[in-house]
Design a protein around this motif. Structure first.
Motif, mmCIF file in Angstrom:
data_model
loop_
_atom_site.group_PDB
_atom_site.id
_atom_site.type_symbol
_atom_site.label_atom_id
_atom_site.label_comp_id
_atom_site.label_asym_id
_atom_site.label_seq_id
_atom_site.Cartn_x
_atom_site.Cartn_y
_atom_site.Cartn_z
ATOM 1 N N HIS A 149 0.808 -1.217 0.000
ATOM 2 C CA HIS A 149 0.000 0.000 0.000
ATOM 3 C C HIS A 149 0.842 1.269 0.000
ATOM 4 O O HIS A 149 0.351 2.347 -0.320
ATOM 5 C CB HIS A 149 -0.912 0.029 1.235
ATOM 6 C CG HIS A 149 -2.045 -0.936 1.166
ATOM 7 N ND1 HIS A 149 -3.186 -0.778 1.908
ATOM 8 C CD2 HIS A 149 -2.213 -2.068 0.432
ATOM 9 C CE1 HIS A 149 -3.998 -1.783 1.647
ATOM 10 N NE2 HIS A 149 -3.439 -2.580 0.759
ATOM 11 N N HIS A 151 2.065 2.701 2.725
ATOM 12 C CA HIS A 151 1.861 3.487 3.942
ATOM 13 C C HIS A 151 1.697 2.573 5.156
ATOM 14 O O HIS A 151 1.552 1.358 5.005
ATOM 15 C CB HIS A 151 0.671 4.441 3.789
ATOM 16 C CG HIS A 151 -0.620 3.761 3.454
ATOM 17 N ND1 HIS A 151 -1.492 4.241 2.506
ATOM 18 C CD2 HIS A 151 -1.193 2.621 3.922
ATOM 19 C CE1 HIS A 151 -2.528 3.422 2.420
ATOM 20 N NE2 HIS A 151 -2.375 2.432 3.273
ATOM 21 N N HIS A 153 0.005 0.923 8.464
ATOM 22 C CA HIS A 153 -1.301 0.540 8.989
ATOM 23 C C HIS A 153 -1.289 0.517 10.512
ATOM 24 O O HIS A 153 -0.229 0.668 11.110
ATOM 25 C CB HIS A 153 -1.696 -0.854 8.486
ATOM 26 C CG HIS A 153 -2.037 -0.886 7.028
ATOM 27 N ND1 HIS A 153 -2.158 -2.025 6.309
ATOM 28 C CD2 HIS A 153 -2.291 0.128 6.169
ATOM 29 C CE1 HIS A 153 -2.464 -1.743 5.062
ATOM 30 N NE2 HIS A 153 -2.544 -0.447 4.946
ATOM 31 N N HIS A 160 -7.905 0.569 7.463
ATOM 32 C CA HIS A 160 -8.844 0.092 6.448
ATOM 33 C C HIS A 160 -8.569 -1.366 6.123
ATOM 34 O O HIS A 160 -7.660 -1.953 6.666
ATOM 35 C CB HIS A 160 -8.772 0.958 5.185
ATOM 36 C CG HIS A 160 -7.410 0.984 4.552
ATOM 37 N ND1 HIS A 160 -7.141 1.660 3.421
ATOM 38 C CD2 HIS A 160 -6.258 0.412 4.924
ATOM 39 C CE1 HIS A 160 -5.853 1.509 3.109
ATOM 40 N NE2 HIS A 160 -5.302 0.755 3.998
HETATM 41 ZN ZN ZN Z 1 -3.279 0.579 3.306
#
Ligand code: ZN
Length: 160
Positions: A149, A151, A153, A160
């Motif tokens: 992704h 980024h 988490h 998300h």
């Molecule tokens: Zn993510």
């Protein structure tokens, strides 16, 4: 664990300009968390954090070109007061999201002259030399999903 590509890094920082004025700080808050090597933070800072370890303190000086860029005159624009429908009073310092050809852009009202409003789409820190006092609070390896992704988490990242 040293900071490398795909490290999840948490750090405390105090940002000052060349006049010694504090512009931002994580003091009293959670440290800032980012995924190293994914362009989550400004290049000048990311570069200096490479290879550092938990508990290290450093001072990083960042030029505008490796920070928030130079001030671009073309991002200063005059717009009619009518463009701010539903806003009772337009004052300098107010921020709005503008729709531009390049997508949404945060603009700051610079001045109001009669029916004309001058807005500035530059980042508020554009053109500034930045000094970061950094203390590295935590370093861990990113999960596969985080790398995918681009980024972080979890509680200090995207949920998300
Ligand atoms: Zn993510």
């Amino acid at each position: 664990m040293q900071i490398a590509q795909n490290s999840v890094v948490a750090f405390h920082y105090t940002l000052t300009n060349d006049e010694g004025e504090v512009l931002d700080s994580s003091e009293g808050r959670e440290p800032l968390t980012y995924l190293h090597g994914a362009g989550n933070i400004i290049p000048g800072l990311e570069k200096e954090l490479e290879g550092r370890d938990v508990g290290e303190k450093l001072v990083v000086k960042v030029s505008p070109e490796e920070g928030y860029g130079e001030v671009q005159e073309q991002l200063m624009q005059e717009v009619p007061r009518d463009a701010f429908q539903g806003v009772e009073s337009v004052e300098p310092g107010m921020q709005f999201q503008a729709q531009t050809q390049g997508g949404p852009l945060m603009v700051t009202v610079k001045k109001v002259e009669g029916d004309t409003v001058v807005v500035d789409g530059n980042h508020p820190l554009a053109g500034q030399k930045l000094n970061f006092d950094v203390e590295i609070a935590n370093v861990r390896e990113a999960s596969e999903e985080e790398v995918e992704h681009g980024h972080v988490h979890g509680e200090d990242g995207a949920e998300h």
